[in-house]
Design a protein around this motif. Structure first.
Motif, mmCIF file in Angstrom:
data_model
loop_
_atom_site.group_PDB
_atom_site.id
_atom_site.type_symbol
_atom_site.label_atom_id
_atom_site.label_comp_id
_atom_site.label_asym_id
_atom_site.label_seq_id
_atom_site.Cartn_x
_atom_site.Cartn_y
_atom_site.Cartn_z
ATOM 1 N N SER A 8 -18.797 15.853 26.421
ATOM 2 C CA SER A 8 -17.951 15.568 25.237
ATOM 3 C C SER A 8 -17.793 16.660 24.226
ATOM 4 O O SER A 8 -18.962 17.284 24.059
ATOM 5 N N LYS A 11 -17.580 15.132 17.383
ATOM 6 C CA LYS A 11 -16.607 13.993 16.823
ATOM 7 C C LYS A 11 -16.121 14.135 15.379
ATOM 8 O O LYS A 11 -17.225 14.396 14.656
ATOM 9 N N CYS A 19 -13.735 10.089 16.096
ATOM 10 C CA CYS A 19 -12.909 10.501 17.204
ATOM 11 C C CYS A 19 -13.126 11.737 17.874
ATOM 12 O O CYS A 19 -13.435 12.645 17.235
ATOM 13 N N ASN A 22 -13.415 13.791 25.521
ATOM 14 C CA ASN A 22 -14.604 13.627 26.709
ATOM 15 C C ASN A 22 -13.785 14.356 27.973
ATOM 16 O O ASN A 22 -12.661 13.978 28.164
ATOM 17 N N LYS A 44 -10.162 12.588 28.144
ATOM 18 C CA LYS A 44 -9.790 11.408 27.179
ATOM 19 C C LYS A 44 -10.215 11.222 26.104
ATOM 20 O O LYS A 44 -11.495 12.089 25.615
ATOM 21 N N ASN A 46 -12.437 9.666 22.836
ATOM 22 C CA ASN A 46 -13.622 8.698 22.739
ATOM 23 C C ASN A 46 -14.171 8.722 21.231
ATOM 24 O O ASN A 46 -13.808 9.174 20.443
ATOM 25 N N SER A 51 -8.611 1.244 19.342
ATOM 26 C CA SER A 51 -7.518 1.709 20.392
ATOM 27 C C SER A 51 -6.328 1.756 19.636
ATOM 28 O O SER A 51 -5.201 2.593 20.144
ATOM 29 N N SER A 81 -10.317 5.890 21.124
ATOM 30 C CA SER A 81 -11.158 4.971 22.392
ATOM 31 C C SER A 81 -10.510 5.214 23.571
ATOM 32 O O SER A 81 -10.170 3.977 24.119
ATOM 33 N N GLY A 82 -9.988 6.445 24.041
ATOM 34 C CA GLY A 82 -9.359 6.351 25.536
ATOM 35 C C GLY A 82 -7.947 6.090 25.278
ATOM 36 O O GLY A 82 -7.124 6.479 26.574
#
Length: 445
Positions: A8, A11, A19, A22, A44, A46, A51, A81-82
């Motif tokens: 990752s 953030k 945010c 990864n 993605k 993370n 979301s 979150s993805g």
């Protein structure tokens, strides 16, 4: 080596939470002929951002193995979150020997217009087996031949000239090997058995102190003019290598005794010098003889220096087995035996009587019943001498066993009769009995 992984970026942390990105990856296939791995990657978002929320992001760049596999230059809404996801495949070419180290990196600008979230990692990919490999190799003994099975993953169109040989360390620690590579093996893989007839003695000589030897199988193949090797260590064991034991013999080395018996194989208790000797044993297959030990009468004697044992005047009789154990430098043993009979012997003895005739006369009858051991060649001798007490001895005179002998001993004096009994071994050390004879009609029995 790795076939998958992930890492990752750092953030961005804002009012909506954190945010970042990864990157995960896995090898989906490998091509032996092309020497490549196909990697599927997934990028993605993370972090803790929900979301349904987003930050502005961009540019975003993903580089795998020097190849840019994703490049987003414009700004876009990155869901947390993805919620943001991209994927793809990339083909990585390996080094000529099938190895490969790959660097992967991710760079992104999240919320900020300039790059502020980065991550990178290097992986050693699962190696592509491109040259011939040993599947199995058998241990073997010094009278046999080892067999290997092997495969050629790349096939004969890419890898050729597959050969094999053996290597080992000799007794001085120097590497030896089969002089020539084996005839070219099949490029398609298969089974190969070495012929070691020319090397058996060299292999045996390499382990003079052990019944085993580590031997390395070296499988060589050529790819694009470069040699590659796969090796495996196997064990050679030494078999049927116990030393050949020398014969065990014995004799009586006391010439005085053998002069009586007429045979140096007749051993006489308490008289002979028993000499047990072993001939030199023969070590086999490059070993040497380390020791000789003889067991006689339940006792072990180390006879390594002289290979013989002397037992002077053995104090026992009976049948005995002399066992000589030979040990070689590998610890292998062999035995040889000899059966030895020791004839019983004891000092001569006698029952003696002396009586005056009618209990008072001058004539005195001496009777001697002598006993000696039954030894071949030995004979008994009996003699007597007599004197007045305090006087000089008269004799010696021979006496016949179990036969009365009449002596004239003046009845007015006290006398002594000395009887000597000997066999062929005790002529100078007879068994002596002294018989006192009283005067005045007295006698002794």
């Amino acid at each position: 080596m790795a076939s998958s992984g992930n890492f990752s970026t750092n953030k961005y942390s804002g009012s909506l939470g954190t945010c970042g990105l990864n990157l995960s990856w896995s090898i989906t296939s490998q091509n032996i002929v092309n020497n490549t791995s196909t990697i599927h990657w997934v990028l993605k978002s993370n972090g803790t951002m929900g979301s349904g929320q987003w930050y502005k992001a961009g540019p975003v760049t993903v580089v795998i193995g020097g190849k840019t596999v994703l490049s987003i230059s414009s700004r876009f809404n990155m869901n947390g979150s993805g919620g943001f996801s991209r994927n793809g495949n990339v083909v990585i070419t390996h080094n000529e020997d099938g190895s490969k180290s790959v660097s992967m990196s991710v760079k992104a600008a999240i919320y900020s217009a300039s790059v502020n979230c980065t991550g990178s990692k290097s992986y050693t990919l699962t190696k592509i087996n491109r040259y011939a490999l040993i599947n199995s190799a058998t241990d073997f003994n010094d009278e046999g031949n080892p067999t290997i099975t092997y495969n050629n993953p790349a096939g004969g169109d890419l890898v050729s000239g597959i050969m094999a040989r053996l290597k080992w360390l000799n007794a001085d620690g120097v590497t030896e090997e089969t002089t020539d590579w084996s005839d070219q093996l099949s490029d398609e893989g298969g089974t190969y058995t070495f012929d070691l007839d020319s090397y058996r003695n060299a292999l045996r000589a390499a382990c003079p102190d052990s019944n085993s030897l580590s031997v390395t199988v070296d499988l060589k193949s050529t790819m694009s003019g470069t040699e590659y090797h796969d090796t495996k260590v196997i064990q050679m064991s030494i078999v049927n290598a116990a030393p050949q034991a020398g014969a065990v013999t014995f004799e009586d080395t006391n010439s005085a005794v053998s002069g009586v018996t007429g045979d140096d194989q007749i051993i006489v208790q308490g008289q002979s010098t028993l000499h047990i000797v072993t001939a030199a044993s023969t070590a086999l297959k490059g070993a040497s003889i380390s020791s000789y030990v003889i067991n006689f009468g339940g006792v072990n004697y180390d006879i390594t220096s002289d290979r013989y044992l002397n037992i002077i005047k053995p104090p026992y009789s009976g049948t005995f087995v002399a066992t000589v154990t030979t040990t070689d430098s590998r610890g292998n043993t062999a035995t040889a035996t000899a059966t030895i009979v020791i004839t019983p012997w004891a000092a001569p003895s006698a029952d003696c009587t002396a009586e005056r005739v009618n209990g008072f006369e001058t004539d005195t009858v001496l009777t001697v019943d002598g006993t000696i051991s039954a030894v071949t060649g030995s004979s008994m001798a009996i003699s007597e001498r007599h004197r007045k007490v305090g006087g000089s001895w008269i004799g010696p005179n021979p006496v016949t066993d179990n036969t009365p002998t009449t002596l004239s001993l003046d009845y007015t004096d006290e006398w002594e009769i000395e009887v000597s009994v000997s066999d062929s071994f005790t002529t100078s050390t007879p068994t002596v009995y002294v018989l006192p004879i009283d005067r005045d009609r007295k006698s002794v029995v």
